[in-house]
Design a protein around this motif. Structure first.
Motif, short mmCIF file in Angstrom:
data_model
loop_
_atom_site.label_atom_id
_atom_site.label_comp_id
_atom_site.label_asym_id
_atom_site.label_seq_id
_atom_site.Cartn_x
_atom_site.Cartn_y
_atom_site.Cartn_z
N ASP A 1 91.54 7.81 85.51
CA ASP A 1 90.48 8.18 86.44
C ASP A 1 89.54 7.01 86.74
N GLY A 2 89.92 5.81 86.35
CA GLY A 2 89.12 4.64 86.66
C GLY A 2 88.10 4.24 85.62
N ARG A 3 87.86 5.11 84.65
CA ARG A 3 86.89 4.77 83.61
C ARG A 3 87.52 3.81 82.60
N PRO A 4 86.70 2.89 82.05
CA PRO A 4 87.22 2.09 80.94
C PRO A 4 87.58 3.00 79.76
N VAL A 5 88.58 2.58 79.00
CA VAL A 5 89.02 3.34 77.83
C VAL A 5 88.61 2.59 76.58
N VAL A 6 87.95 3.29 75.66
CA VAL A 6 87.55 2.71 74.38
C VAL A 6 88.42 3.32 73.29
N TYR A 7 89.20 2.48 72.65
CA TYR A 7 90.00 2.91 71.50
C TYR A 7 89.15 2.66 70.26
N TRP A 8 88.99 3.70 69.44
CA TRP A 8 88.12 3.63 68.27
C TRP A 8 88.74 4.42 67.14
N ARG A 9 88.07 4.40 65.98
CA ARG A 9 88.46 5.25 64.85
C ARG A 9 87.22 5.62 64.06
N PRO A 10 87.24 6.77 63.41
CA PRO A 10 86.09 7.19 62.59
C PRO A 10 85.83 6.18 61.47
N GLY A 11 84.56 5.98 61.18
CA GLY A 11 84.17 5.08 60.11
C GLY A 11 84.03 3.63 60.52
N CYS A 12 84.36 3.31 61.75
CA CYS A 12 84.28 1.93 62.25
C CYS A 12 82.83 1.64 62.65
N THR A 13 82.20 0.72 61.93
CA THR A 13 80.80 0.41 62.24
C THR A 13 80.64 -0.28 63.60
N TYR A 14 81.63 -1.06 63.99
CA TYR A 14 81.56 -1.71 65.30
C TYR A 14 81.68 -0.70 66.44
N CYS A 15 82.48 0.33 66.21
CA CYS A 15 82.62 1.40 67.20
C CYS A 15 81.30 2.17 67.33
N TRP B 1 86.95 7.89 75.50
CA TRP B 1 87.06 7.50 74.09
C TRP B 1 88.34 8.07 73.50
N VAL B 2 89.15 7.23 72.86
CA VAL B 2 90.42 7.65 72.26
C VAL B 2 90.39 7.29 70.78
N ASP B 3 90.47 8.30 69.93
CA ASP B 3 90.52 8.12 68.48
C ASP B 3 91.95 7.74 68.09
N ILE B 4 92.15 6.50 67.65
CA ILE B 4 93.51 6.04 67.36
C ILE B 4 94.12 6.72 66.15
N TRP B 5 93.32 7.35 65.32
CA TRP B 5 93.88 8.09 64.19
C TRP B 5 94.43 9.44 64.61
N ARG B 6 94.03 9.93 65.78
CA ARG B 6 94.52 11.21 66.30
C ARG B 6 95.52 11.03 67.43
N ASP B 7 95.61 9.82 67.96
CA ASP B 7 96.46 9.57 69.12
C ASP B 7 97.39 8.39 68.83
#
Length: 80
Positions: free
Chosen positions: A1-15, A31-37
């Motif tokens: 849909d044109g939005r930037p995608v942020v790949y992250w994971r829980p517990g990541c302080t930089y995220c 936002w895409v949680d890489i531990w779930r996807d």
């Protein structure tokens, strides 16, 4: 849909730092949680030499690992 995608994971302080520094603008990103996807985790590994380094932000010109929040804000499409 044109939005930037942020790949992250829980517990990541930089995220967390990215999300907090973006404030309300964080909701304008996908936002895409890489531990779930698993497909998201594969995108991150491909962008980072096999490592699951997050946050990885994908915009039209490609992936950016742990970018500055101000830069990410500049990549957002204008509000509708």
């Amino acid at each position: 849909d044109g939005r930037p995608v942020v790949y992250w994971r829980p517990g990541c302080t930089y995220c967390l730092r990215l999300r907090l520094r973006l404030g309300r603008d964080a909701s304008r990103l996908h936002w895409v949680d890489i531990w779930r996807d698993p497909a998201g985790a594969a995108v991150v590994r491909a962008a980072n030499g096999g490592n699951e380094t997050v946050p990885t932000v994908v915009v039209t010109d490609g992936p950016h690992t742990n970018p500055d929040p101000a830069w990410v804000r500049e990549q957002l499409p204008p509000p509708t």
